[in-house]
Design a protein around this motif. Structure first.
Motif, PDB file in Angstrom:
ATOM      1  N   SER A   1       0.845  -1.182   0.000  1.00 13.74           N
ATOM      2  CA  SER A   1       0.000   0.000   0.000  1.00 13.74           C
ATOM      3  C   SER A   1       0.884   1.237   0.000  1.00 13.74           C
ATOM      4  N   ASN A   2       0.430   2.272  -0.674  1.00 10.20           N
ATOM      5  CA  ASN A   2       1.289   3.428  -0.914  1.00 10.20           C
ATOM      6  C   ASN A   2       1.306   4.433   0.206  1.00 10.20           C
ATOM      7  N   ASP A   3       0.479   4.235   1.226  1.00 11.15           N
ATOM      8  CA  ASP A   3       0.495   5.232   2.291  1.00 11.15           C
ATOM      9  C   ASP A   3       0.793   4.636   3.663  1.00 11.15           C
ATOM     10  N   GLN A   4       0.905   3.332   3.749  1.00 14.21           N
ATOM     11  CA  GLN A   4       1.237   2.789   5.060  1.00 14.21           C
ATOM     12  C   GLN A   4       1.946   1.440   4.952  1.00 14.21           C
ATOM     13  N   ALA A   5       2.543   1.056   6.066  1.00 11.65           N
ATOM     14  CA  ALA A   5       3.262  -0.208   6.086  1.00 11.65           C
ATOM     15  C   ALA A   5       2.293  -1.351   6.341  1.00 11.65           C
ATOM     16  N   LEU A   6       2.687  -2.501   5.856  1.00 12.00           N
ATOM     17  CA  LEU A   6       1.890  -3.704   6.068  1.00 12.00           C
ATOM     18  C   LEU A   6       2.461  -4.428   7.283  1.00 12.00           C
ATOM     19  N   VAL A   7       1.618  -4.768   8.220  1.00  7.87           N
ATOM     20  CA  VAL A   7       2.094  -5.462   9.416  1.00  7.87           C
ATOM     21  C   VAL A   7       1.619  -6.909   9.349  1.00  7.87           C
ATOM     22  N   ARG A   8       2.538  -7.810   9.511  1.00  2.42           N
ATOM     23  CA  ARG A   8       2.171  -9.222   9.514  1.00  2.42           C
ATOM     24  C   ARG A   8       2.643  -9.847  10.807  1.00  2.42           C
ATOM     25  N   CYS A   9       1.921 -10.867  11.239  1.00  4.47           N
ATOM     26  CA  CYS A   9       2.305 -11.501  12.487  1.00  4.47           C
ATOM     27  C   CYS A   9       2.100 -13.004  12.392  1.00  4.47           C
ATOM     28  N   GLU A  10       3.039 -13.731  12.908  1.00  4.53           N
ATOM     29  CA  GLU A  10       2.902 -15.176  12.921  1.00  4.53           C
ATOM     30  C   GLU A  10       3.159 -15.695  14.334  1.00  4.53           C
ATOM     31  N   TYR A  11       2.176 -16.402  14.841  1.00  2.00           N
ATOM     32  CA  TYR A  11       2.284 -16.952  16.189  1.00  2.00           C
ATOM     33  C   TYR A  11       2.424 -18.458  16.070  1.00  2.00           C
ATOM     34  N   SER A  12       3.318 -19.019  16.818  1.00  2.00           N
ATOM     35  CA  SER A  12       3.394 -20.473  16.825  1.00  2.00           C
ATOM     36  C   SER A  12       3.784 -20.952  18.213  1.00  2.00           C
ATOM     37  N   MET A  13       3.485 -22.202  18.446  1.00  2.00           N
ATOM     38  CA  MET A  13       3.808 -22.775  19.743  1.00  2.00           C
ATOM     39  C   MET A  13       4.794 -23.899  19.497  1.00  2.00           C
ATOM     40  N   ALA A  14       5.893 -23.884  20.213  1.00  2.00           N
ATOM     41  CA  ALA A  14       6.859 -24.961  20.048  1.00  2.00           C
ATOM     42  C   ALA A  14       6.239 -26.260  20.539  1.00  2.00           C
ATOM     43  N   ASN A  15       6.600 -27.355  19.885  1.00  2.00           N
ATOM     44  CA  ASN A  15       6.020 -28.646  20.261  1.00  2.00           C
ATOM     45  C   ASN A  15       6.310 -29.009  21.702  1.00  2.00           C
TER      46      ASN A  15
ATOM     47  N   HIS B   1       2.080   4.917   8.895  1.00  2.00           N
ATOM     48  CA  HIS B   1       2.129   5.878   7.791  1.00  2.00           C
ATOM     49  C   HIS B   1       3.531   6.422   7.543  1.00  2.00           C
ATOM     50  N   LEU B   2       4.440   6.209   8.475  1.00  2.00           N
ATOM     51  CA  LEU B   2       5.802   6.699   8.294  1.00  2.00           C
ATOM     52  C   LEU B   2       6.644   5.763   7.425  1.00  2.00           C
ATOM     53  N   MET B   3       6.142   4.579   7.188  1.00  2.00           N
ATOM     54  CA  MET B   3       6.930   3.615   6.412  1.00  2.00           C
ATOM     55  C   MET B   3       6.105   3.063   5.261  1.00  2.00           C
ATOM     56  N   PRO B   4       5.786   3.922   4.292  1.00  2.00           N
ATOM     57  CA  PRO B   4       4.959   3.441   3.195  1.00  2.00           C
ATOM     58  C   PRO B   4       5.700   2.422   2.322  1.00  2.00           C
ATOM     59  N   ARG B   5       4.931   1.609   1.627  1.00  2.00           N
ATOM     60  CA  ARG B   5       5.478   0.613   0.700  1.00  2.00           C
ATOM     61  C   ARG B   5       6.451  -0.352   1.359  1.00  2.00           C
ATOM     62  N   SER B   6       6.189  -0.707   2.609  1.00  2.00           N
ATOM     63  CA  SER B   6       7.078  -1.672   3.258  1.00  2.00           C
ATOM     64  C   SER B   6       6.252  -2.600   4.145  1.00  2.00           C
ATOM     65  N   GLN B   7       6.888  -3.626   4.598  1.00  2.00           N
ATOM     66  CA  GLN B   7       6.172  -4.534   5.483  1.00  2.00           C
ATOM     67  C   GLN B   7       7.003  -4.839   6.712  1.00  2.00           C
ATOM     68  N   ILE B   8       6.298  -5.116   7.793  1.00  2.00           N
ATOM     69  CA  ILE B   8       6.942  -5.446   9.055  1.00  2.00           C
ATOM     70  C   ILE B   8       6.459  -6.833   9.455  1.00  2.00           C
ATOM     71  N   ASP B   9       7.382  -7.722   9.664  1.00  2.00           N
ATOM     72  CA  ASP B   9       7.010  -9.080  10.060  1.00  2.00           C
ATOM     73  C   ASP B   9       7.319  -9.292  11.532  1.00  2.00           C
ATOM     74  N   ILE B  10       6.335  -9.796  12.239  1.00  2.00           N
ATOM     75  CA  ILE B  10       6.534 -10.105  13.647  1.00  2.00           C
ATOM     76  C   ILE B  10       6.364 -11.617  13.810  1.00  2.00           C
ATOM     77  N   PHE B  11       7.368 -12.262  14.330  1.00  2.00           N
ATOM     78  CA  PHE B  11       7.261 -13.691  14.589  1.00  2.00           C
ATOM     79  C   PHE B  11       7.328 -13.913  16.087  1.00  2.00           C
ATOM     80  N   VAL B  12       6.309 -14.576  16.628  1.00  2.00           N
ATOM     81  CA  VAL B  12       6.375 -14.906  18.049  1.00  2.00           C
ATOM     82  C   VAL B  12       6.227 -16.406  18.219  1.00  2.00           C
ATOM     83  N   GLN B  13       7.045 -16.944  19.076  1.00  2.00           N
ATOM     84  CA  GLN B  13       6.936 -18.371  19.348  1.00  2.00           C
ATOM     85  C   GLN B  13       6.945 -18.608  20.848  1.00  2.00           C
ATOM     86  N   VAL B  14       6.028 -19.488  21.268  1.00  2.00           N
ATOM     87  CA  VAL B  14       5.959 -19.823  22.682  1.00  2.00           C
ATOM     88  C   VAL B  14       6.951 -20.947  22.940  1.00  2.00           C
ATOM     89  N   LEU B  15       7.885 -20.695  23.835  1.00  2.00           N
ATOM     90  CA  LEU B  15       8.867 -21.726  24.163  1.00  2.00           C
ATOM     91  C   LEU B  15       8.402 -22.560  25.343  1.00  2.00           C
TER      92      LEU B  15
END
Lengths: 241, 326
Positions: A62-76, A110-124
């Motif tokens: 998107s041309n006016d804001q960053a894309l935020v993605r998040c992935e949650y997982s639980m360790a076996n 809105h300060l980071m247009p045309r970019s994405q932020i990936d957040i990975f969280v894992q439960v240990l």
């Protein structure tokens, strides 16, 4: 089952209004832009943030804001009974979405247009309150990655068992089937960004339980701020002039 | 500490801590409590007109930080200088990037920014050094200039109106980097200076400190104008080739072991400094390289625990010296 004994102590020896021990560490994943480990008692979560970086899927750009993605997982190995869960089951998709929405509320996208932020969280290690621990870990990792935010988001849960409001439920208390209120707040702005509850609660008791959870969030916030400030000072002092 | 997994014995740990204590005490004298974290208030005099810079926002009539970093004040401007963050390009910065895509008339480069940078075919000098319009043939031969995954040095040209970051490489010193190592370090450790290209004569290596936190250590190449290289030279070369056991190309592709060692030594110096979080300049790198040589350390031993401790102590000592002189 008795969750609060006559002396007013919980199963793990805490008082009803007492939180578990907090511990946080910044910079645990060397290749990530920002990373953190957050512990609440026996719950342990690792978070890694990548970005802002080029959007992988062009159609989502998107041309006016960053894309935020998040992935949650639980360790076996995170739970007592070792279960092989399929990736992308309902629970983890839901928590991923919850974390994404909570973090999006505070990131200045809105300060980071045309970019994405990936957040990975894992439960240990899972011992109740993984949702709040994940949010706290993600906040730390985002701050470490130097991503502009209006405020730090902190989260804490509270429940109501045996007629007493309990702060920061552990696994045993969580699986008792009582109400479990997870609250996420922006402590500086005094705003709520996340509110979830399992089962039912009376109006008056809900108020007190939520109040308790909010107090917990503020305690977490002061701890997180301490950790961040120390980290910033350390980085600056090492860098020198 | 980030990226630092060392097994320190008790004595080393103590020395390590002592060195960092010295560093901390030195910096706390220099600037007291300028460090802020997200949502901290920045104290400003409300009567003065101020300009809000990067990393700040107004909230309930108060100025708050939106980043973790250090508050900087320049006249009216108040901004927060972030520490660990991605690179923020400024026009004229010398940067190093990796080609990730060859697109029509352009290369896309990864430069540790929030987007990929664009190097247009038209904004670089052709290898033959002739100034002319780029034809369709040039476009087809783009892969002969830069390929995917190649490392390139260029200059920031500016943001285009569509928000893309454009680069340029209009000099012999820019272009493809060969025979060396690329290191990635946090960009806040690289200080902007007049010179980013360094030729360390004593080691026969080139050192390029890219503003984006990419550092290149490679064999020294003479920047020469290809046009000057006259054609008569070529025929002579061919004669030489006939009675030289090593082919001409082989000689060109050969790096002497000494130079290779020096490349690795300097690269390891950068690695040690960046994991410790110290500012990286040529002077400090050469100092560390000399230190390792004087201690008779092998290249791989530079990444051992003992050397980290020594570098930390060395840095603490170095920084405490000038303050005494004043």
């Amino acid at each position: 089952m008795e969750f609060v004994n006559p002396e007013g102590l919980r199963l793990d020896g805490r008082r009803p209004m007492e939180m578990r021990q907090l511990r946080a560490e910044i910079g645990v994943v060397s290749k990530a832009d920002g990373s953190a480990v957050f512990e609440m008692g026996n719950t342990k979560v690792i978070a890694a943030v990548y970005g802002p970086r080029e959007v992988q899927n062009r159609s989502q750009q998107s041309n006016d804001q960053a894309l935020v993605r998040c992935e949650y997982s639980m360790a076996n190995f995170s739970t007592g009974d070792r279960m092989r869960k399929p990736k992308g089951d309902r629970r983890s998709t839901e928590i991923s979405m919850v974390i994404r929405q909570t973090m999006e509320a505070c990131i200045l996208t809105h300060l980071m247009p045309r970019s994405q932020i990936d957040i990975f969280v894992q439960v240990l290690q899972a011992d109740g309150g993984t949702r709040s621990a994940c949010i706290n870990a993600a906040t730390l990792a985002l701050a470490d990655a130097g991503i502009p935010m209006t405020d730090i988001v902190t989260s804490c849960s509270a429940g109501f068992l045996n007629g007493t409001p309990l702060l920061d439920l552990n696994y045993v208390e969580d699986s008792a089937g009582g109400p479990d209120v997870t609250v996420g707040i922006l402590p500086k702005l005094d705003k709520v960004t996340l509110l979830q509850m399992d089962s039912k609660l009376q109006m008056e008791t809900f108020e007190t339980v939520m109040q308790l959870a909010t107090e917990g969030c503020k305690a977490v916030a002061s701890y997180i701020r301490e950790v961040l400030l120390e980290n910033t000072k350390q980085l600056e002092s090492r860098r020198g002039v | 500490m980030r990226g630092l997994q060392l097994s320190l014995d008790k004595g080393q740990k103590l020395r390590f801590e002592r060195a960092f204590e010295v560093l901390e005490s030195l910096s706390s004298k220099a600037n007291s409590d300028a460090s802020v974290i997200v949502a901290d208030d920045i104290s400003v005099n409300n009567e003065d007109a101020i300009l809000k810079g990067h990393g700040t926002a107004e909230m309930n009539d108060r100025l708050v930080a939106t980043l973790c970093g250090v508050v900087e004040r320049v006249n009216k401007l108040v901004y927060v200088r972030p520490l660990r963050a991605r690179y923020k390009p400024e026009i004229g910065d010398i940067i190093i990037g990796r080609v990730i895509e060859v697109a029509p008339k352009r290369w896309k480069l990864e430069i540790n920014f929030s987007q990929d940078a664009v190097l247009m075919l038209s904004s670089m000098n052709l290898p033959d050094g002739i100034q002319r319009r780029r034809t369709a043939v040039d476009e087809l031969n783009m892969r002969s200039i830069f390929e995917e995954n190649g490392v390139i040095c260029a200059e920031v040209r500016g943001f285009q109106h569509d928000g893309c970051l454009h680069l340029q490489a209009r000099s012999q010193k820019y272009g493809k980097l060969k025979r060396g190592q690329l290191l990635t370090i946090p960009p806040y450790l690289v200080k902007k200076r007049k010179q980013h290209f360094h030729h360390l004569d004593q080691y026969g290596i080139d050192l390029i400190l890219g503003c984006n936190g990419f550092v290149w250590v490679g064999e020294h190449v003479d920047v020469r104008d290809d046009m000057v290289e006259d054609l008569s030279d070529k025929s002579e070369k061919q004669k030489v080739k006939s009675w030289n056991t090593l082919g001409d190309e082989e000689v060109e592709a050969y790096t002497p072991p000494d130079t290779r060692q020096n490349i690795c030594r300097s690269a390891n110096a950068v690695r040690v400094l960046s994991t410790l979080g110290f500012t990286i300049t040529v002077e400090i790198i050469t100092e560390i390289v000399e230190l390792s040589k004087s201690m008779d350390l092998e290249v791989h031993e530079m990444l051992g625990a003992e050397f980290y401790v020594i570098v930390a102590e060395n840095e603490a000592e170095r920084r405490s010296l000038p303050t005494k002189r004043r």
